[in-house]
Design an enzyme around this catalytic site. Sequence first.
Site, PDB file in Angstrom:
ATOM      1  N   ASN A  10      -0.869   5.799   4.638  1.00  0.00           N
ATOM      2  CA  ASN A  10      -0.011   5.067   5.572  1.00  0.00           C
ATOM      3  C   ASN A  10       0.933   4.211   4.997  1.00  0.00           C
ATOM      4  O   ASN A  10       0.467   3.187   4.283  1.00  0.00           O
ATOM      5  CB  ASN A  10      -1.319   4.182   6.317  1.00  0.00           C
ATOM      6  N   LYS A  12       3.033   2.201   6.309  1.00  0.00           N
ATOM      7  CA  LYS A  12       3.234   0.907   7.247  1.00  0.00           C
ATOM      8  C   LYS A  12       4.838   0.714   7.216  1.00  0.00           C
ATOM      9  O   LYS A  12       5.332   1.701   7.310  1.00  0.00           O
ATOM     10  CB  LYS A  12       2.424  -0.228   6.620  1.00  0.00           C
ATOM     11  N   HIS A 114      -5.697   0.207  14.971  1.00  0.00           N
ATOM     12  CA  HIS A 114      -5.667  -0.009  13.691  1.00  0.00           C
ATOM     13  C   HIS A 114      -5.664  -1.574  13.661  1.00  0.00           C
ATOM     14  O   HIS A 114      -5.210  -2.293  14.127  1.00  0.00           O
ATOM     15  CB  HIS A 114      -4.286   0.668  13.049  1.00  0.00           C
ATOM     16  N   GLU A 116      -4.343  -3.627  11.939  1.00  0.00           N
ATOM     17  CA  GLU A 116      -3.298  -4.602  11.939  1.00  0.00           C
ATOM     18  C   GLU A 116      -2.446  -4.435  13.351  1.00  0.00           C
ATOM     19  O   GLU A 116      -1.827  -5.485  13.914  1.00  0.00           O
ATOM     20  CB  GLU A 116      -2.147  -4.026  11.086  1.00  0.00           C
ATOM     21  N   GLU A 205     -12.557   2.148   8.503  1.00  0.00           N
ATOM     22  CA  GLU A 205     -11.677   1.177   7.815  1.00  0.00           C
ATOM     23  C   GLU A 205     -12.337  -0.317   8.169  1.00  0.00           C
ATOM     24  O   GLU A 205     -11.710  -0.952   8.944  1.00  0.00           O
ATOM     25  CB  GLU A 205     -10.336   1.162   8.494  1.00  0.00           C
ATOM     26  N   GLY A 211      -5.796  -3.840   2.760  1.00  0.00           N
ATOM     27  CA  GLY A 211      -4.950  -4.676   2.380  1.00  0.00           C
ATOM     28  C   GLY A 211      -5.303  -6.001   1.588  1.00  0.00           C
ATOM     29  O   GLY A 211      -4.625  -6.806   1.088  1.00  0.00           O
ATOM     30  N   SER A 251      -8.291  -0.576   0.721  1.00  0.00           N
ATOM     31  CA  SER A 251      -8.155  -0.888  -0.817  1.00  0.00           C
ATOM     32  C   SER A 251      -8.554   0.358  -1.588  1.00  0.00           C
ATOM     33  O   SER A 251      -8.995   0.028  -2.606  1.00  0.00           O
ATOM     34  CB  SER A 251      -8.898  -2.337  -0.900  1.00  0.00           C
TER      35      SER A 251
END
Length: 288
Positions: A10, A12, A114, A116, A205, A211, A251
Amino acid sequence: MARQFFVGGNFKMNPGSVEQKKNIIDILNQADLDPSTEVVIAPPALYLIPLKGLVRKEIQLAAQNCYFKTSGAFTGEISPTQLVDAGIPYVILGTFLPPAAPRYAKTYSIPSGHSERRTLFHETSEFVGNKTKAALDASLKVILCVGETLAEREARKTTEVVNAQLQAVVDILKDTAYWRYVLPDVPGSTRTQVPLCSNIVIAYEPVWAIGTGKVATAVQAQDAHAEIRQFLKTRVSESVAETTRVIYGGSVTAANCKELATQPDVDGFLVGGASLKPEFVNIINAMK
Ligand code: PEP
């Protein structure tokens, strides 16, 4: 039944320049990649088509998002059918918690996506649910993200939260053929029955690991994945539980991927930060 190992990158909203992007693609194109791993990269939408022409053909493309309508006055959005037209097979989406569902409303007022997208863009549960259904309708494959926050883990609610996220998807799809069979109607091809589970990859996740540099331990990941498989077994079917890939995201690096990959219910990874670095090759080759 053996499940094919799956690694998604991903990107991003990265990298910041075309030159950096070229470096990543050059590395992937020249690397000795494990042919038994399915590899998907998700660059920003603007680069999907150019990268499709540049990256080696074994690597597939994923959009990072899509809308739930086929076309119309929705400025800035991309529809699932437009992605299919452009030859993009995958989309990353999150699960959702319907605000109207009383059994979830009390505990979980914040919808998911997701992580984010749900925290930064305030996507509602109904919105993400509609996107999931629309993507499957258009024959896109979905990388479906689920996961708990740190507070939920500390309150020992991981399984409850993830099951609720998954149940919300099952609820919206249960009156459709998705959990049984779909009949792809591609001109010139034979109509075959395809189990839906091949169209969904579930990405566990944990929000606290995305992150942050804080990776789940192999035991934490295995436990959560085993619970997801158990959920699929009891709420969907044994064969869906057996065949659905459940991948880990949060991560993942070259240093931690091998141990995670040895876990029986970890079928691959969704990688953010490390997918922009040469170590992405090591992660793709984690099973080698
Ligand atoms: C992600 O955003 O899906 C992700 C897993 O990010 P990272 O690997 O950077 O934690």
